[in-house]
Design a protein around this motif. Sequence first.
Motif, PDB file in Angstrom:
ATOM      1  N   VAL A   4       0.846  -1.203   0.000  1.00 40.45           N
ATOM      2  CA  VAL A   4       0.000   0.000   0.000  1.00 40.45           C
ATOM      3  C   VAL A   4       0.876   1.245   0.000  1.00 40.45           C
ATOM      4  CG1 VAL A   4      -1.716   1.321   1.301  1.00 40.45           C
ATOM      5  CG2 VAL A   4      -1.928  -1.165   1.119  1.00 40.45           C
ATOM      6  N   SER A   5       1.900   1.267   0.844  1.00 35.61           N
ATOM      7  CA  SER A   5       2.777   2.438   0.896  1.00 35.61           C
ATOM      8  C   SER A   5       3.597   2.565  -0.385  1.00 35.61           C
ATOM      9  CB  SER A   5       3.690   2.368   2.117  1.00 35.61           C
ATOM     10  OG  SER A   5       4.535   1.240   2.040  1.00 35.61           O
ATOM     11  N   ALA A   6       3.812   1.468  -1.091  1.00 36.45           N
ATOM     12  CA  ALA A   6       4.538   1.528  -2.357  1.00 36.45           C
ATOM     13  C   ALA A   6       3.642   2.023  -3.497  1.00 36.45           C
ATOM     14  CB  ALA A   6       5.091   0.156  -2.702  1.00 36.45           C
ATOM     15  N   LEU A   7       2.346   1.774  -3.416  1.00 35.25           N
ATOM     16  CA  LEU A   7       1.434   2.161  -4.489  1.00 35.25           C
ATOM     17  C   LEU A   7       0.857   3.570  -4.328  1.00 35.25           C
ATOM     18  CD1 LEU A   7      -0.577  -1.113  -5.081  1.00 35.25           C
ATOM     19  CD2 LEU A   7       1.158  -0.111  -6.550  1.00 35.25           C
ATOM     20  N   VAL A   8       0.846   4.099  -3.124  1.00 34.64           N
ATOM     21  CA  VAL A   8       0.206   5.404  -2.899  1.00 34.64           C
ATOM     22  C   VAL A   8       0.889   6.529  -3.678  1.00 34.64           C
ATOM     23  CG1 VAL A   8      -0.270   7.168  -1.144  1.00 34.64           C
ATOM     24  CG2 VAL A   8      -0.885   4.782  -0.731  1.00 34.64           C
ATOM     25  N   PRO A   9       2.211   6.686  -3.644  1.00 38.16           N
ATOM     26  CA  PRO A   9       2.813   7.808  -4.392  1.00 38.16           C
ATOM     27  C   PRO A   9       2.517   7.783  -5.892  1.00 38.16           C
ATOM     28  CG  PRO A   9       4.383   6.967  -2.807  1.00 38.16           C
ATOM     29  CD  PRO A   9       3.225   6.019  -2.818  1.00 38.16           C
ATOM     30  N   PRO A  10       2.633   6.646  -6.591  1.00 38.55           N
ATOM     31  CA  PRO A  10       2.294   6.670  -8.017  1.00 38.55           C
ATOM     32  C   PRO A  10       0.821   6.989  -8.282  1.00 38.55           C
ATOM     33  CG  PRO A  10       3.514   4.677  -7.503  1.00 38.55           C
ATOM     34  CD  PRO A  10       3.224   5.371  -6.222  1.00 38.55           C
ATOM     35  N   ILE A  11      -0.051   6.514  -7.429  1.00 44.98           N
ATOM     36  CA  ILE A  11      -1.479   6.792  -7.611  1.00 44.98           C
ATOM     37  C   ILE A  11      -1.756   8.275  -7.400  1.00 44.98           C
ATOM     38  CG2 ILE A  11      -3.774   6.380  -6.629  1.00 44.98           C
ATOM     39  CD1 ILE A  11      -2.851   3.466  -6.143  1.00 44.98           C
ATOM     40  N   VAL A  12      -1.138   8.857  -6.391  1.00 47.14           N
ATOM     41  CA  VAL A  12      -1.316  10.286  -6.132  1.00 47.14           C
ATOM     42  C   VAL A  12      -0.770  11.103  -7.298  1.00 47.14           C
ATOM     43  CG1 VAL A  12      -0.589  12.201  -4.638  1.00 47.14           C
ATOM     44  CG2 VAL A  12      -1.345  10.041  -3.631  1.00 47.14           C
ATOM     45  N   MET A  13       0.402  10.742  -7.802  1.00 47.71           N
ATOM     46  CA  MET A  13       0.992  11.479  -8.918  1.00 47.71           C
ATOM     47  C   MET A  13       0.150  11.313 -10.190  1.00 47.71           C
ATOM     48  SD  MET A  13       3.470  13.192  -7.845  1.00 47.71           S
ATOM     49  CE  MET A  13       4.217  13.691  -9.384  1.00 47.71           C
ATOM     50  N   ALA A  14      -0.374  10.136 -10.436  1.00 46.95           N
ATOM     51  CA  ALA A  14      -1.218   9.911 -11.617  1.00 46.95           C
ATOM     52  C   ALA A  14      -2.494  10.738 -11.516  1.00 46.95           C
ATOM     53  CB  ALA A  14      -1.541   8.429 -11.752  1.00 46.95           C
ATOM     54  N   THR A  15      -3.084  10.797 -10.351  1.00 48.59           N
ATOM     55  CA  THR A  15      -4.298  11.587 -10.152  1.00 48.59           C
ATOM     56  C   THR A  15      -4.007  13.065 -10.381  1.00 48.59           C
ATOM     57  OG1 THR A  15      -5.061   9.973  -8.528  1.00 48.59           O
ATOM     58  CG2 THR A  15      -6.146  12.112  -8.521  1.00 48.59           C
ATOM     59  N   PHE A  16      -2.911  13.547  -9.818  1.00 55.10           N
ATOM     60  CA  PHE A  16      -2.520  14.941 -10.012  1.00 55.10           C
ATOM     61  C   PHE A  16      -2.299  15.237 -11.491  1.00 55.10           C
ATOM     62  CE2 PHE A  16       0.967  17.991 -10.558  1.00 55.10           C
ATOM     63  CZ  PHE A  16       0.367  19.117 -10.035  1.00 55.10           C
ATOM     64  N   PHE A  17      -1.629  14.343 -12.197  1.00 53.19           N
ATOM     65  CA  PHE A  17      -1.344  14.537 -13.615  1.00 53.19           C
ATOM     66  C   PHE A  17      -2.635  14.580 -14.430  1.00 53.19           C
ATOM     67  CE2 PHE A  17      -0.191  12.919 -17.854  1.00 53.19           C
ATOM     68  CZ  PHE A  17       0.717  13.904 -18.210  1.00 53.19           C
ATOM     69  N   ILE A  18      -3.581  13.718 -14.112  1.00 58.04           N
ATOM     70  CA  ILE A  18      -4.866  13.694 -14.824  1.00 58.04           C
ATOM     71  C   ILE A  18      -5.595  15.022 -14.631  1.00 58.04           C
ATOM     72  CG2 ILE A  18      -7.175  12.664 -14.815  1.00 58.04           C
ATOM     73  CD1 ILE A  18      -5.712   9.958 -14.266  1.00 58.04           C
ATOM     74  N   PHE A  19      -5.632  15.519 -13.386  1.00 62.50           N
ATOM     75  CA  PHE A  19      -6.297  16.796 -13.136  1.00 62.50           C
ATOM     76  C   PHE A  19      -5.562  17.950 -13.809  1.00 62.50           C
ATOM     77  CE2 PHE A  19      -8.424  14.574  -9.596  1.00 62.50           C
ATOM     78  CZ  PHE A  19      -9.730  14.919  -9.912  1.00 62.50           C
ATOM     79  N   LEU A  20      -4.240  17.890 -13.867  1.00 61.59           N
ATOM     80  CA  LEU A  20      -3.464  18.922 -14.541  1.00 61.59           C
ATOM     81  C   LEU A  20      -3.787  18.957 -16.033  1.00 61.59           C
ATOM     82  CD1 LEU A  20      -1.169  21.040 -14.454  1.00 61.59           C
ATOM     83  CD2 LEU A  20       0.399  19.156 -14.921  1.00 61.59           C
ATOM     84  N   VAL A  21      -3.816  17.799 -16.660  1.00 61.88           N
ATOM     85  CA  VAL A  21      -4.124  17.730 -18.086  1.00 61.88           C
ATOM     86  C   VAL A  21      -5.552  18.210 -18.348  1.00 61.88           C
ATOM     87  CG1 VAL A  21      -4.468  16.144 -20.026  1.00 61.88           C
ATOM     88  CG2 VAL A  21      -2.440  15.945 -18.587  1.00 61.88           C
ATOM     89  N   ARG A  22      -6.490  17.818 -17.504  1.00 60.68           N
ATOM     90  CA  ARG A  22      -7.877  18.265 -17.677  1.00 60.68           C
ATOM     91  C   ARG A  22      -7.983  19.778 -17.555  1.00 60.68           C
ATOM     92  NH1 ARG A  22     -11.979  15.804 -13.944  1.00 60.68           N
ATOM     93  NH2 ARG A  22     -13.366  16.915 -15.335  1.00 60.68           N
ATOM     94  N   THR A  23      -7.248  20.369 -16.610  1.00 56.09           N
ATOM     95  CA  THR A  23      -7.269  21.818 -16.431  1.00 56.09           C
ATOM     96  C   THR A  23      -6.691  22.522 -17.646  1.00 56.09           C
ATOM     97  OG1 THR A  23      -7.033  21.545 -14.048  1.00 56.09           O
ATOM     98  CG2 THR A  23      -6.502  23.701 -14.947  1.00 56.09           C
ATOM     99  N   ILE A  24      -5.594  22.003 -18.178  1.00 52.99           N
ATOM    100  CA  ILE A  24      -4.976  22.606 -19.357  1.00 52.99           C
ATOM    101  C   ILE A  24      -5.920  22.521 -20.553  1.00 52.99           C
ATOM    102  CG2 ILE A  24      -3.116  22.328 -21.036  1.00 52.99           C
ATOM    103  CD1 ILE A  24      -1.318  21.504 -18.663  1.00 52.99           C
TER     104      ILE A  24
END
Length: 54
Positions: A4-24
């Motif tokens: 779980v601790s190994a998967l949380v950072p990539p999931i958080v970064m992927a979510t942030f990236f998706i929202f960034l692309v949607r905003t752009i």
Amino acid sequence: MDYVSALVPPIVMATFFIFLVRTIVKSQGGANKAKEDAAVDAVLARAEAGQPRK
């Protein structure tokens, strides 16, 4: 629980990236598109006018 601790950072970064692309994508076009295009055209015209012709 180490997985779980190994998967949380990539999931958080992927979510942030998706929202960034949607905003752009959402900020492209719209009511301000003509104003932004005119500002870019003015800057390019000024830059071209200031450069000597070859």
